[in-house]
Enzyme design. Sequence first.
Site, short mmCIF file in Angstrom:
data_model
loop_
_atom_site.label_atom_id
_atom_site.label_comp_id
_atom_site.label_asym_id
_atom_site.label_seq_id
_atom_site.Cartn_x
_atom_site.Cartn_y
_atom_site.Cartn_z
N ASP A 51 32.53 34.03 32.96
CA ASP A 51 31.69 33.30 33.94
C ASP A 51 30.62 32.48 33.19
O ASP A 51 30.36 31.33 33.52
CB ASP A 51 30.96 34.27 34.88
CG ASP A 51 31.89 35.14 35.71
OD1 ASP A 51 31.97 34.94 36.92
OD2 ASP A 51 32.55 36.03 35.13
N THR A 122 35.59 37.26 40.33
CA THR A 122 35.25 38.00 39.10
C THR A 122 35.64 39.47 39.20
O THR A 122 36.13 40.06 38.23
CB THR A 122 33.74 37.86 38.79
OG1 THR A 122 33.43 36.48 38.69
CG2 THR A 122 33.35 38.56 37.50
MG MG Z 1 31.97 33.14 40.44
#
Ligand code: MG
Length: 323
Positions: A51, A122
Amino acid sequence: MSGNPAVIMNVVASAWAAAEKAGSIVRKVLDSGELGIVRKTGDNDLQTLADRLGQQSIFASLSRRFPKITIIGEEDLPDEEVREDLIENGQAEDILQKTCPVEYSAVKEEELVVWVDPLDGTKEYTEGILDNVTVLIGIAYKGKAIAGVINQPFYNYQLGAEANLGRTLWGMLGLGAFGFQLQEVPGERRIVTTTRSHSNKLVTDCVNAMEPHEVTRMGGAGNKILQLIEGKASAYVFASPGCRKWDTCGPEALLRAMGGELTDVHGNAYSYDANAKHMNSAGVLATLRNHQYYTSRVPQSVLQALKSDSVSLSSHTTLPQSS
Ligand code: MG
Ligand code: AMP
Ligand code: MG
């Protein structure tokens, strides 16, 4: 490289390449085995090295070429020099070849707002549910999502064929959507897709009120839009706060480019201007068609719990008093 006089076509062409680059970063981090997981607000709100690097890559790549664009991303990162190997300078040649729709041909760099989710899904990424993962870049003009890019880094990963791993889809209002084969759920079958890890009573009440023939629970906002355009779901229903503007801007543009809709549960559009609230407080309802059916089924209890940010003409029109 061919030139395209329209700024927006250059931005979309760069966003396409930046999303591909971020997708390759997402794969590399997984291969390294060092995910660097950080819990943001809790166990269901995670951030990984992918990320962080993905956002750095997209921000640096776009802001280097388009310094006047406002870019808003999911991750809160320190302002530091980005490694040169993370920066993508390329542009998608086939996007540059397209003629810009006339209504956007004079749009200036400083009028655009780009919403970035460097890794959507995620939680699923950390659990190995890899096809739920996407990279999302949405481009907004005058508060409207007008273009979007979705990279799916692990598309085809079950086949184990490195050569076909990953894909990038994009769409723009007035041009259409590209990079996939459009399919629709057959007949009047209602397949509702919703969250797998952020459910609550409002979410399930709303899903049930749609009278679905089937419900699928999957990770990622981007992934659920892919379900709609590939004939695996007829509606994405999420009656809860939780999704943010970076989750919906790119997917909404892609869906609208094909005549679909993404709104809150009241049927009102979200605004994506630079000052917009990040949270989509009134939930998400997305469809390729029959949007009105789904908005009409949302229970009163859900409508009352999730107040709309935008003004709905139908519910706020004041009729003149009769004398
Ligand atoms: Mg995200
Ligand atoms: P999901 O469908 O649960 O995968 O959610 C779609 C997107 O919205 C993902 O980026 C999630 O991280 C985000 N999201 C949804 N609900 C929440 C929540 N309660 N807290 C944090 N993020 C959320
Ligand atoms: Mg997300």
